[in-house]
Design an enzyme around this catalytic site. Structure first.
Site, PDB file in Angstrom:
ATOM      1  N   MET A  54       9.981  67.544  20.686  1.00 60.32           N
ATOM      2  CA  MET A  54       9.025  67.989  21.715  1.00 60.32           C
ATOM      3  C   MET A  54       8.611  66.742  22.478  1.00 60.32           C
ATOM      4  O   MET A  54       7.486  66.246  22.366  1.00 60.32           O
ATOM      5  CB  MET A  54       7.844  68.695  21.053  1.00 60.32           C
ATOM      6  CG  MET A  54       8.191  70.117  20.611  1.00 60.32           C
ATOM      7  SD  MET A  54       7.046  70.753  19.386  1.00 60.32           S
ATOM      8  CE  MET A  54       7.747  70.010  17.931  1.00 60.32           C
ATOM      9  N   HIS A  82      13.364  68.739  15.709  1.00 60.96           N
ATOM     10  CA  HIS A  82      12.877  69.465  16.890  1.00 60.96           C
ATOM     11  C   HIS A  82      12.132  68.475  17.774  1.00 60.96           C
ATOM     12  O   HIS A  82      11.030  68.040  17.449  1.00 60.96           O
ATOM     13  CB  HIS A  82      11.958  70.607  16.410  1.00 60.96           C
ATOM     14  CG  HIS A  82      11.321  71.381  17.528  1.00 60.96           C
ATOM     15  ND1 HIS A  82      10.270  72.258  17.323  1.00 60.96           N
ATOM     16  CD2 HIS A  82      11.574  71.420  18.873  1.00 60.96           C
ATOM     17  CE1 HIS A  82       9.916  72.801  18.474  1.00 60.96           C
ATOM     18  NE2 HIS A  82      10.677  72.298  19.432  1.00 60.96           N
ATOM     19  N   GLY A 125       3.221  72.273  19.894  1.00 61.83           N
ATOM     20  CA  GLY A 125       2.255  71.175  19.786  1.00 61.83           C
ATOM     21  C   GLY A 125       1.494  71.128  18.479  1.00 61.83           C
ATOM     22  O   GLY A 125       1.150  70.048  18.000  1.00 61.83           O
ATOM     23  N   PHE A 126       1.249  72.302  17.904  1.00 64.86           N
ATOM     24  CA  PHE A 126       0.402  72.325  16.712  1.00 64.86           C
ATOM     25  C   PHE A 126       0.885  73.369  15.717  1.00 64.86           C
ATOM     26  O   PHE A 126       1.400  74.426  16.121  1.00 64.86           O
ATOM     27  CB  PHE A 126      -1.056  72.638  17.095  1.00 64.86           C
ATOM     28  CG  PHE A 126      -1.618  71.651  18.064  1.00 64.86           C
ATOM     29  CD1 PHE A 126      -2.155  70.449  17.624  1.00 64.86           C
ATOM     30  CD2 PHE A 126      -1.573  71.904  19.437  1.00 64.86           C
ATOM     31  CE1 PHE A 126      -2.638  69.507  18.532  1.00 64.86           C
ATOM     32  CE2 PHE A 126      -2.054  70.973  20.351  1.00 64.86           C
ATOM     33  CZ  PHE A 126      -2.593  69.773  19.902  1.00 64.86           C
ATOM     34  N   GLY A 127       0.674  73.072  14.434  1.00 60.62           N
ATOM     35  CA  GLY A 127       0.938  74.061  13.399  1.00 60.62           C
ATOM     36  C   GLY A 127      -0.245  75.011  13.266  1.00 60.62           C
ATOM     37  O   GLY A 127      -1.298  74.802  13.878  1.00 60.62           O
ATOM     38  N   GLY A 128      -0.059  76.067  12.523  1.00 64.56           N
ATOM     39  CA  GLY A 128      -1.166  76.962  12.189  1.00 64.56           C
ATOM     40  C   GLY A 128      -1.617  77.901  13.298  1.00 64.56           C
ATOM     41  O   GLY A 128      -2.698  78.482  13.211  1.00 64.56           O
ATOM     42  N   ASP A 177      10.161  79.746  15.853  1.00 67.27           N
ATOM     43  CA  ASP A 177       9.314  78.660  15.345  1.00 67.27           C
ATOM     44  C   ASP A 177       7.900  78.871  15.849  1.00 67.27           C
ATOM     45  O   ASP A 177       7.662  78.893  17.060  1.00 67.27           O
ATOM     46  CB  ASP A 177       9.886  77.324  15.863  1.00 67.27           C
ATOM     47  CG  ASP A 177       9.074  76.116  15.439  1.00 67.27           C
ATOM     48  OD1 ASP A 177       8.159  76.251  14.601  1.00 67.27           O
ATOM     49  OD2 ASP A 177       9.363  75.016  15.956  1.00 67.27           O
ATOM     50  N   GLY A 178       6.970  79.024  14.911  1.00 65.97           N
ATOM     51  CA  GLY A 178       5.558  79.148  15.262  1.00 65.97           C
ATOM     52  C   GLY A 178       4.933  80.397  14.678  1.00 65.97           C
ATOM     53  O   GLY A 178       5.293  81.515  15.049  1.00 65.97           O
ATOM     54  N   GLY A 179       4.024  80.188  13.719  1.00 66.25           N
ATOM     55  CA  GLY A 179       3.270  81.302  13.149  1.00 66.25           C
ATOM     56  C   GLY A 179       4.078  82.248  12.286  1.00 66.25           C
ATOM     57  O   GLY A 179       3.647  83.369  12.014  1.00 66.25           O
ATOM     58  N   SER A 225       8.666  73.629   8.221  1.00 64.36           N
ATOM     59  CA  SER A 225       8.297  72.528   9.108  1.00 64.36           C
ATOM     60  C   SER A 225       7.388  71.556   8.372  1.00 64.36           C
ATOM     61  O   SER A 225       6.315  71.937   7.889  1.00 64.36           O
ATOM     62  CB  SER A 225       7.564  73.068  10.341  1.00 64.36           C
ATOM     63  OG  SER A 225       6.868  72.003  10.965  1.00 64.36           O
ATOM     64  N   ASP A 266       9.327  67.880  13.256  1.00 63.53           N
ATOM     65  CA  ASP A 266       8.774  68.011  14.612  1.00 63.53           C
ATOM     66  C   ASP A 266       8.407  66.649  15.190  1.00 63.53           C
ATOM     67  O   ASP A 266       7.457  66.008  14.742  1.00 63.53           O
ATOM     68  CB  ASP A 266       7.521  68.896  14.571  1.00 63.53           C
ATOM     69  CG  ASP A 266       7.853  70.361  14.352  1.00 63.53           C
ATOM     70  OD1 ASP A 266       8.655  70.906  15.121  1.00 63.53           O
ATOM     71  OD2 ASP A 266       7.301  70.950  13.406  1.00 63.53           O
ATOM     72  N   MET A 287      10.436  79.607  20.936  1.00 63.87           N
ATOM     73  CA  MET A 287       9.103  79.254  20.405  1.00 63.87           C
ATOM     74  C   MET A 287       8.237  80.516  20.340  1.00 63.87           C
ATOM     75  O   MET A 287       8.144  81.254  21.325  1.00 63.87           O
ATOM     76  CB  MET A 287       8.406  78.230  21.314  1.00 63.87           C
ATOM     77  CG  MET A 287       9.005  76.831  21.334  1.00 63.87           C
ATOM     78  SD  MET A 287       9.006  75.909  19.775  1.00 63.87           S
ATOM     79  CE  MET A 287       7.329  76.061  19.194  1.00 63.87           C
ATOM     80  N   HIS A 338      12.529  71.094   8.728  1.00 64.44           N
ATOM     81  CA  HIS A 338      12.323  71.082  10.185  1.00 64.44           C
ATOM     82  C   HIS A 338      11.361  69.937  10.501  1.00 64.44           C
ATOM     83  O   HIS A 338      10.234  69.894  10.007  1.00 64.44           O
ATOM     84  CB  HIS A 338      11.744  72.440  10.595  1.00 64.44           C
ATOM     85  CG  HIS A 338      11.488  72.607  12.050  1.00 64.44           C
ATOM     86  ND1 HIS A 338      12.455  73.034  12.942  1.00 64.44           N
ATOM     87  CD2 HIS A 338      10.359  72.446  12.782  1.00 64.44           C
ATOM     88  CE1 HIS A 338      11.928  73.130  14.153  1.00 64.44           C
ATOM     89  NE2 HIS A 338      10.656  72.762  14.086  1.00 64.44           N
ATOM     90  N   MET A 364       6.861  64.686  18.252  1.00 64.91           N
ATOM     91  CA  MET A 364       5.989  64.930  19.425  1.00 64.91           C
ATOM     92  C   MET A 364       5.549  63.588  20.003  1.00 64.91           C
ATOM     93  O   MET A 364       5.305  62.639  19.257  1.00 64.91           O
ATOM     94  CB  MET A 364       4.753  65.720  18.998  1.00 64.91           C
ATOM     95  CG  MET A 364       5.065  67.019  18.291  1.00 64.91           C
ATOM     96  SD  MET A 364       3.549  67.948  17.988  1.00 64.91           S
ATOM     97  CE  MET A 364       4.173  69.269  16.937  1.00 64.91           C
ATOM     98  N   GLY A 421       5.780  76.459   8.910  1.00 67.01           N
ATOM     99  CA  GLY A 421       5.067  75.258   8.493  1.00 67.01           C
ATOM    100  C   GLY A 421       3.916  75.577   7.570  1.00 67.01           C
ATOM    101  O   GLY A 421       4.018  75.446   6.349  1.00 67.01           O
ATOM    102  N   SER A 422       2.816  76.046   8.165  1.00 73.15           N
ATOM    103  CA  SER A 422       1.614  76.276   7.352  1.00 73.15           C
ATOM    104  C   SER A 422       1.838  77.328   6.271  1.00 73.15           C
ATOM    105  O   SER A 422       1.323  77.187   5.159  1.00 73.15           O
ATOM    106  CB  SER A 422       0.431  76.637   8.249  1.00 73.15           C
ATOM    107  OG  SER A 422       0.809  77.594   9.209  1.00 73.15           O
TER     108      SER A 422
HETATM  109  C1  DX5 Z   1       4.857  73.669  16.694  1.00 73.18           C
HETATM  110  C2  DX5 Z   1       6.017  73.206  15.865  1.00 73.18           C
HETATM  111  C3  DX5 Z   1       6.253  74.062  14.696  1.00 73.18           C
HETATM  112  C4  DX5 Z   1       5.091  74.149  13.756  1.00 73.18           C
HETATM  113  C5  DX5 Z   1       5.188  75.414  12.996  1.00 73.18           C
HETATM  114  O1  DX5 Z   1       4.860  73.042  17.907  1.00 73.18           O
HETATM  115  O2  DX5 Z   1       7.206  73.169  16.620  1.00 73.18           O
HETATM  116  O3  DX5 Z   1       7.437  73.672  14.009  1.00 73.18           O
HETATM  117  O4  DX5 Z   1       5.013  73.100  12.872  1.00 73.18           O
HETATM  118  O5  DX5 Z   1       4.072  75.505  12.192  1.00 73.18           O
HETATM  119  P1  DX5 Z   1       3.447  76.915  11.829  1.00 73.18           P
HETATM  120  O6  DX5 Z   1       4.478  77.634  11.003  1.00 73.18           O
HETATM  121  O7  DX5 Z   1       2.233  76.566  11.048  1.00 73.18           O
HETATM  122  O8  DX5 Z   1       3.155  77.630  13.101  1.00 73.18           O
HETATM  123 ZN    ZN Z   2       9.099  72.945  15.488  1.00 71.49          ZN
END
Ligand code: DX5
Ligand code: ZN
Length: 228
Positions: free
Chosen positions: A73, A71, A147-150, A180-182, A15, A40, A142, A38, A42, A202-203
């Site tokens: 959102m 993606h 909404g947020f990475g990390g 997707d997520g963490g 991501s 995102d 999900m 990927h 938003m 992502g992170s």
């Molecule tokens: C969160 C996004 C994800 C996010 C994943 O809302 O849809 O794609 O960037 O980031 P990580 O892997 O850091 O959770």
């Molecule tokens: Zn995403």
């Protein structure tokens, strides 16, 4: 046998939410051994964060050396998703909660030649999708609140992934399961063991000292879950 066929469909989608937006071309090139970038989108409404919209994503797609996985959102994907397919996205995901006519939208996307995917937030059950599943190329489960990475991976989502994989297998459907997520190279094993086959990270990828190696590690650990 089913496991062998899923194994051949394992894909990694870093991501770019965790990338340096001011150097996007170099950032995209740094993940070119992955299957998808990927992206995102938003809108400050569907989620409490804002990234970029159509004009920016169009430029990103132009310089992306791999496939583009958008993606959304956002609210009202019925109105906006088609633009992303027309600008060359290879796959567009919209949220079940935000869409009014998921089947109509998926059919329009596929007619344009773009893959169609539908996403569920952590509190949403997967069963309402069962009757319309063959309209989609992928379901995104999900594993954080969007909404947020990390954020931290929500392990309890794995039972939803398992229920979805069981349904897909029983009905011989050709639908990918994305998480997707963490996601990290550590917990990807559990996600793959539960039945997911497309992994967004992502992170974990963008903070790695060697991004290509991290992508390979995510891929290999997912494959090993299907082998074991
Ligand atoms: C969160 C996004 C994800 C996010 C994943 O809302 O849809 O794609 O960037 O980031 P990580 O892997 O850091 O959770
Ligand atoms: Zn995403």
């Amino acid at each position: 046998m089913i496991y062998t066929s899923i194994m051949s469909q394992i894909e990694v989608a870093p991501s770019i939410l965790s990338a340096d937006f001011a150097n996007i071309e170099a950032e995209l090139n740094s993940i070119s051994n992955a299957d998808w970038a990927h992206i995102d989108v938003m809108d400050y409404h569907f989620v409490p964060n804002l990234t970029f919209g159509g004009p920016v994503v169009e430029q990103y797609i132009k310089v992306n050396p791999i496939k583009s996985d958008v993606h959304l959102m956002i609210e009202n994907p019925d109105r906006w998703a088609i633009d992303y397919a027309k600008m060359g996205a290879d796959s567009v995901t919209f949220h079940y909660l935000a869409v009014s006519a998921p089947v109509r939208l998926a059919r329009i996307l596929r007619e344009i030649g773009c893959k169609a995917a539908i996403a569920l937030r952590p509190a949403e059950p997967v069963e309402p999708l069962f009757d319309i599943l063959d309209e989609f190329d992928m379901v995104l489960i999900m594993t954080v609140e969007p909404g947020f990475g990390g954020q931290k991976f929500l392990e309890h989502q794995m039972s939803k992934v398992r229920r979805l994989r069981d349904f897909i297998t029983k009905n011989k459907l050709n639908v990918n399961i994305q998480v997707d997520g963490g996601i990290t190279s550590k917990n990807v094993y559990l996600a793959a063991q539960s039945g997911a086959n497309v992994f967004v990270a992502g992170s974990a990828v963008f903070s790695a000292s060697n991004r290509a190696d991290e992508i390979t590690a995510i891929y290999q650990n997912a494959v090993s879950a299907y082998k074991d």
